[in-house]
Structures are given as C-alpha cells and as structure tokens.
Design a protein around this motif. Structure first.
Motif, PDB file in Angstrom:
ATOM      1  N   PHE A  20       0.826  -1.202   0.000  1.00 10.23           N
ATOM      2  CA  PHE A  20       0.000   0.000   0.000  1.00 10.23           C
ATOM      3  C   PHE A  20       0.863   1.256   0.000  1.00 10.23           C
ATOM      4  N   SER A  21       1.838   1.312   0.899  1.00  7.48           N
ATOM      5  CA  SER A  21       2.639   2.525   0.994  1.00  7.48           C
ATOM      6  C   SER A  21       3.418   2.762  -0.278  1.00  7.48           C
ATOM      7  N   PHE A  24       0.804   3.915  -3.170  1.00 10.49           N
ATOM      8  CA  PHE A  24       0.238   5.251  -3.012  1.00 10.49           C
ATOM      9  C   PHE A  24       1.289   6.340  -3.093  1.00 10.49           C
ATOM     10  N   SER A  25       2.520   6.014  -2.733  1.00 11.45           N
ATOM     11  CA  SER A  25       3.558   7.040  -2.823  1.00 11.45           C
ATOM     12  C   SER A  25       3.842   7.406  -4.270  1.00 11.45           C
ATOM     13  N   THR A  28      -0.436   9.377  -5.890  1.00 14.32           N
ATOM     14  CA  THR A  28      -1.336  10.272  -5.188  1.00 14.32           C
ATOM     15  C   THR A  28      -1.986  11.225  -6.171  1.00 14.32           C
ATOM     16  N   ASP A 239      -8.631   5.442  -5.589  1.00 13.28           N
ATOM     17  CA  ASP A 239      -7.319   5.229  -4.971  1.00 13.28           C
ATOM     18  C   ASP A 239      -7.106   6.129  -3.763  1.00 13.28           C
ATOM     19  N   GLU A 240      -7.566   7.354  -3.868  1.00 12.41           N
ATOM     20  CA  GLU A 240      -7.391   8.278  -2.750  1.00 12.41           C
ATOM     21  C   GLU A 240      -8.197   7.823  -1.542  1.00 12.41           C
ATOM     22  N   LYS A 243      -6.419   4.976   0.076  1.00 12.68           N
ATOM     23  CA  LYS A 243      -5.286   5.489   0.850  1.00 12.68           C
ATOM     24  C   LYS A 243      -5.753   6.013   2.203  1.00 12.68           C
ATOM     25  N   ASP A 244      -6.822   6.777   2.204  1.00 14.70           N
ATOM     26  CA  ASP A 244      -7.358   7.321   3.459  1.00 14.70           C
ATOM     27  C   ASP A 244      -7.805   6.200   4.395  1.00 14.70           C
TER      28      ASP A 244
END
Length: 273
Positions: A20-21, A24-25, A28, A239-240, A243-244
């Motif tokens: 995940f990290s 998303f990095s 974004t 995707d956002e 991430k949240d």
C-alpha cells in the motif's frame, strides 16, 4: 485456529505495510485528477460482487456482509456516492462491466497483465492466496501431488490461467461456479478444486461432501484491486479513498473482522508450500 486465517492475515499485514505505501507514494492524485474524476459521474456506484462468503453474503439477521462488500461500500461512501450492490456469479462480472451494467467489480480479483489490457485496477486492497480443495481421503496432500490430476476451476477466474502457467501436467475442468465445481468432485469427474483461499472455509462448510483442509499458498506479485472500465476517471478518486482508509485504520478494522490478525506461524510448511 483456522490456518487460512493465519495465512491471509499475515499476508495482508505485509501488504498494508509495504504494498500500500509503495503504491500510493507513486500515485497520489492531484486536485485536477479529483476534479476530473467527478465529471460525468452519477450519485450511485454500482458494484458487482461475487455472492459467496467472505466477499458478499447475507448474515443471519438478513443484513449484507463481506470483506469486499464492506471495502467497496466504504469506497463509494468516501467518494460521496451511494453504493448499489449487484450480486452474481464470478463469470458474469466482467461481461456486466463491459456492458455498463455495473461500474466496478469488488470480488477478490487479482491484477494481471491480461486483465490490464482491457480494464483498469485500483490500488491494491488485498493480496492473493490460492487453495486446492480435495475430497476426504484424497491422495493429494501437497500442491506437488496434483500432477496428472483433474483440477476444477471456476470459468473466468484467475486460477485457470495460473494453473495453466504453473502446472503443466494437470487436466483443467471448467465449472460455471463453485457449487458446480464441487459437484464435479462429488461425481468423480474432478480430483480437486483450485480456487481463492479466502473462499475455502465457506466452500467446505457448504459442500455436500466432506472436503479436507485446504492446501494454501501465496501467489507472488499478485495484488487484488477493484476493477473498473479502462479510462474511468474515477480511478484516482477510488485510490485516494483507499489510501485514506489505510492511513485511518479503517482498512485494518475491516480486514480484521474477516481475517484474524494472527502471525503466520508454520502454515506454509504444514500446507505443503
């Protein structure tokens, strides 16, 4: 303790910490992406789900439940949309998405290069584990024992292509759904079912025959994501929200409700991986 839960829980902890990290990095969405994602969207997100536990099922009190159901519902609500769930057999999901009958698939779909040629995938929200399910008394004890055997798969599921790629001495027998696949085993027309590991305990519980504990292992580099039509501008928004959900702990809460957060233990050795 159920060993599938041990496997999936451990894998998903790693997925949350690493995949995940990393994803998303790199992806974004910008303010422009968010604005364009909303263009042309209705107030409803129609989500196709496989009506099988633990993806989507009805609890004893009549309410809808399921890991993918709760994930997809939270995504829709995070986008400011009303989720509308359309339950069907897995092999009906992609034709429905192509035809515009649904907007998104949430059914433990593994991201593959073949599917990416036609569809877009969200950021990953799970990791792929697979399982061989065998009848009581089967001589298949590890995944190495499937050579020369007839293996049932659900038509259209990722397990069929994976079986073709990784196992060259098996006879693949297609079935329209899990129930039909188990019937093939019951009639002696298949020696095992190859399917997603998260489904295994539900299949065992509902089968008309006694099935052994599943042989479970991880598929490398096989993230699971929501599937949308290619070019759907809502991908950045989906995707956002994911991430949240990860950063807020909501994803972990949903995952833990369906897959217990225990360590991996010796499950790989025990299950023949």
């Amino acid at each position: 303790m159920n060993q599938i839960k041990l496997v999936v829980a451990g894998a998903v902890v790693l997925l949350g910490a690493i995949a995940f990290s990393g994803y998303f990095s790199q992806s974004t969405p910008t303010a422009t992406d968010k604005a364009s994602a909303a263009v042309g969207s209705s107030n409803t997100l129609r989500i196709g789900v496989d009506s099988t536990e633990p993806v989507y099922f009805t609890s004893e009190d009549g309410s809808a439940k399921g890991f993918d159901y709760e994930m997809a519902r939270s995504v829709a609500e995070g986008m400011g949309l009303e989720p509308e769930f359309v339950a069907m057999d897995f092999n009906e999901l992609f034709p429905a998405l192509r035809a515009g009958k649904i907007d998104m698939i949430g059914a433990q779909v593994t991201n593959t290069s073949v599917l990416e040629r036609e569809f877009d995938f969200s950021a990953p929200y799970f990791s792929t584990y697979v399982a061989f399910l065998t009848p009581e008394g089967s001589t298949i004890r590890t995944r190495r024992d499937v050579d020369g055997k007839r293996i049932a798969v659900v038509d259209g599921a990722i397990q069929e292509s994976y079986l073709r790629d990784k196992y060259h001495d098996v006879e693949i027998v297609k079935a329209p759904n899990v129930g039909a696949a188990v019937e093939l085993i019951e009639r002696g027309e298949a020696d095992a079912l190859f399917h997603g590991a998260p489904y295994a305990q539900s299949i065992i519980k509902g089968a008309p025959i006694v099935l052994e504990e599943p042989i479970v292992y991880q598929v490398d580099n096989a993230p699971i994501g929501f599937v949308i039509r290619s070019g759907d501008q809502r991908k950045a928004q989906i995707d956002e929200v994911l991430k949240d959900m990860v950063l807020s702990g909501e994803w972990l809460k949903i995952k833990t409700a369906y897959f217990e957060a225990d360590p991996l233990s010796d499950v790989f050795r025990d299950k023949g991986a």
